[in-house]
Design a protein around this motif. Sequence first.
Motif, short mmCIF file in Angstrom:
data_model
loop_
_atom_site.label_atom_id
_atom_site.label_comp_id
_atom_site.label_asym_id
_atom_site.label_seq_id
_atom_site.Cartn_x
_atom_site.Cartn_y
_atom_site.Cartn_z
N ARG A 175 48.69 27.19 56.91
CA ARG A 175 49.20 25.95 57.52
C ARG A 175 50.69 25.89 57.25
O ARG A 175 51.19 26.48 56.29
CB ARG A 175 48.53 24.72 56.89
CG ARG A 175 48.91 24.54 55.44
CD ARG A 175 48.05 23.52 54.70
NE ARG A 175 48.26 23.72 53.28
CZ ARG A 175 49.00 22.93 52.50
NH1 ARG A 175 49.54 21.84 53.01
NH2 ARG A 175 49.19 23.19 51.23
N LEU A 202 53.95 24.36 55.84
CA LEU A 202 54.35 23.43 54.79
C LEU A 202 55.49 22.54 55.30
O LEU A 202 56.26 22.95 56.16
CB LEU A 202 54.86 24.21 53.58
CG LEU A 202 53.84 24.98 52.75
CD1 LEU A 202 54.55 25.67 51.59
CD2 LEU A 202 52.76 24.05 52.21
N PRO A 203 55.61 21.35 54.72
CA PRO A 203 56.68 20.44 55.18
C PRO A 203 58.09 21.03 55.00
O PRO A 203 58.98 20.73 55.81
CB PRO A 203 56.49 19.19 54.31
CG PRO A 203 55.55 19.57 53.22
CD PRO A 203 54.75 20.73 53.71
N PHE A 204 58.29 21.85 53.99
CA PHE A 204 59.61 22.46 53.79
C PHE A 204 59.94 23.38 54.97
O PHE A 204 61.06 23.35 55.50
CB PHE A 204 59.59 23.25 52.48
CG PHE A 204 60.93 23.74 52.01
CD1 PHE A 204 61.80 22.87 51.36
CD2 PHE A 204 61.31 25.06 52.18
CE1 PHE A 204 63.02 23.32 50.90
CE2 PHE A 204 62.54 25.51 51.72
CZ PHE A 204 63.39 24.64 51.09
N ILE A 241 58.52 23.24 57.93
CA ILE A 241 58.66 22.37 59.10
C ILE A 241 60.08 21.81 59.16
O ILE A 241 60.70 21.76 60.23
CB ILE A 241 57.62 21.23 59.04
CG1 ILE A 241 56.19 21.78 59.23
CG2 ILE A 241 57.92 20.15 60.09
CD1 ILE A 241 55.09 20.74 59.03
#
Lengths: 378, 378
Positions: B177, B179-181, B183
Amino acid sequence: MTEFIPPGTCFLDLPSPFPMKRGGALHGARVAYETWGVLNASRDNAILIVTGLSPDAHAASNAGNREPGWWEPMLGPGKPIDSDRWFVICVNSLGSCKGSTGPASINPQTGHLYRLDFPDLSVEDGADAAAHVVRELGIERLACIIGNSMGGMTALAFLLRHPGLARSHINISGAARALPFSIAIRSLQREAIRLDPNWNHGQYDDERYPESGMRMARKLGVITYRSALEWDGRFGRVRLDSDRAEDDPFGLEFEVESYLEGHARRFVRRYDPNCYLYLSRSMDWFDVGEYCADRAGNPGDTDTRAGLAAIHVEKALAIGVQTDILFPLQQQEEIADGLRAGGAQSEFLPLPSPQGHDAFLVDIARFGPAVAGFLERL
Amino acid sequence: MTEFIPPGTCFLDLPSPFPMKRGGALHGARVAYETWGVLNASRDNAILIVTGLSPDAHAASNAGNREPGWWEPMLGPGKPIDSDRWFVICVNSLGSCKGSTGPASINPQTGHLYRLDFPDLSVEDGADAAAHVVRELGIERLACIIGNSMGGMTALAFLLRHPGLARSHINISGAARALPFSIAIRSLQREAIRLDPNWNHGQYDDERYPESGMRMARKLGVITYRSALEWDGRFGRVRLDSDRAEDDPFGLEFEVESYLEGHARRFVRRYDPNCYLYLSRSMDWFDVGEYCADRAGNPGDTDTRAGLAAIHVEKALAIGVQTDILFPLQQQEEIADGLRAGGAQSEFLPLPSPQGHDAFLVDIARFGPAVAGFLERL
């Protein structure tokens, strides 16, 4: 153009002219600073804090300004940097827009803002300005100089250029020289600002302001100040409540994107773009090895370790964080080792904070005891 | 607009319509691919390679194209992916501009380029397209699917959506998936392109082309594909020969800046900006847990581990690199653990490569034996 000076800030004039390391001089320049606690009769309880790129001198609440500062949990009565014991000074960096003279200040020789007429700014100039403040306040020897991030560079320059002016040193997430990876990131931030047509070679105003460029630069900064693992815990893959706008197919969708946007919005109009460019570049130029090579007469040769070993303090502590990608942990180890080679009782303290480069601002549970312990043993 | 298809590329038509995961369908779409080696009589020696965002299908030199490919030292006769033993297929990602149908292709329904009329692109669509190629080539079961970076996501989607189509899997610097970093970094790259006035909501041409935006996006990419330590060894603080131009006070000064500039220049006109936006966003959306939640009927809930455990292969290997900040090592460990939970004999192999996310392209000394060893034991 607005300046962004907190209420209660104090000012000290620099000698005029104030010579700059790379040439040129400032006239009628000043340094903004704040203090906490009381200088004792023997004047040996003073601590100087030098900061990262963006903070002002308001590190914590004090008599002149009751608002919380950027290092509020760390500094004050009974806190790790205990203002009941220490007289603490925090200076705003020369070249900043938060009170000290910088590119957003008026050039007294023209009556206009300096903008790009400001002379080349080096980390060493900030160190010299801070040393002037220390001496003007009647302090012959600091008990400690504490530098965070860019301030870690400033502190090393201060110690090199003003031997004997500090007994000890805490270097937090700092570096003895800019690494190419960090130079690359800062270069890209500067490019984002310079590419914004509103930057206009530094000739912007509040109406035509390089907002997009500053937003990009700040977002990239915030990304590199943190770490992948911390953000996974904080944001995960949470989506924003609102649906994607039909007319903006690549617009914000994840919470982390909105977080960055909010950070950037708060920053872009609160920091002068030219000041940002000057301070950013000063970090790229910094290299204690070059300083040492200058002395040795081999300007092409730099030797970081020799530069650090030319610094003489009694005690030193270099703290770093494993998740820091901007000033990686090896750089703090290098500082601790180099200062030890210079004769200091020197300690390297790697911390497992997940917050990356910015951990010293938020992970007080780890940084507080580390700093307090060092100061208690002084 | 130019397409960037290497000579010798093969093509396979997709079923028309080809339904897309998030809605809509492609008509008359195709997938570009290349092959190495010979499919044996029992058709059980096939390996599929799915790639990162930018590569084409030309992974290595072959009969159709003698030029070296992007994974030249890894693939060929006697190499770690040995084409004397294996029949190897590499597909160009759906949505790319290197031969497979994407936003830079002509929409047969209008006769014009798709641009932003291309339907939402998911990693899963690329996986479905790759599975179609495999089946069309007469292969009922791959010996192995190998995915690098974004291709690591594509491979997981392939295994989830096409159970039984692969016996084993090597996931290299991939993720289950986004990761926000990661993204955040990709969001900033997309913002750089979208902010360029020449992007013009996707309506650019060769004359008015979002060159600055693509340059910023690529530089940020190259920075995050590498690591601080590697660049210190490569570039140190070496200056460019030429002096700073007087009229460009913030221009390039360090070798690392010129390296980035060179990389960006080579890329900017060789990759379509809209394709870049689509593929970049597809990675942000990817989450194997969501796929599993879809099945369970709780679309808000995602469970990465359950998603991975829904994949059934005989053997798996997840390789990662400690210095990778974009797809950090924990993500490859998560993949290895999850596939083990799904019944695979699964191994996690962390490598100490200093080159960060891109290590698999350059650190063949470490990646070669790891991949070869796994394939030999099949």
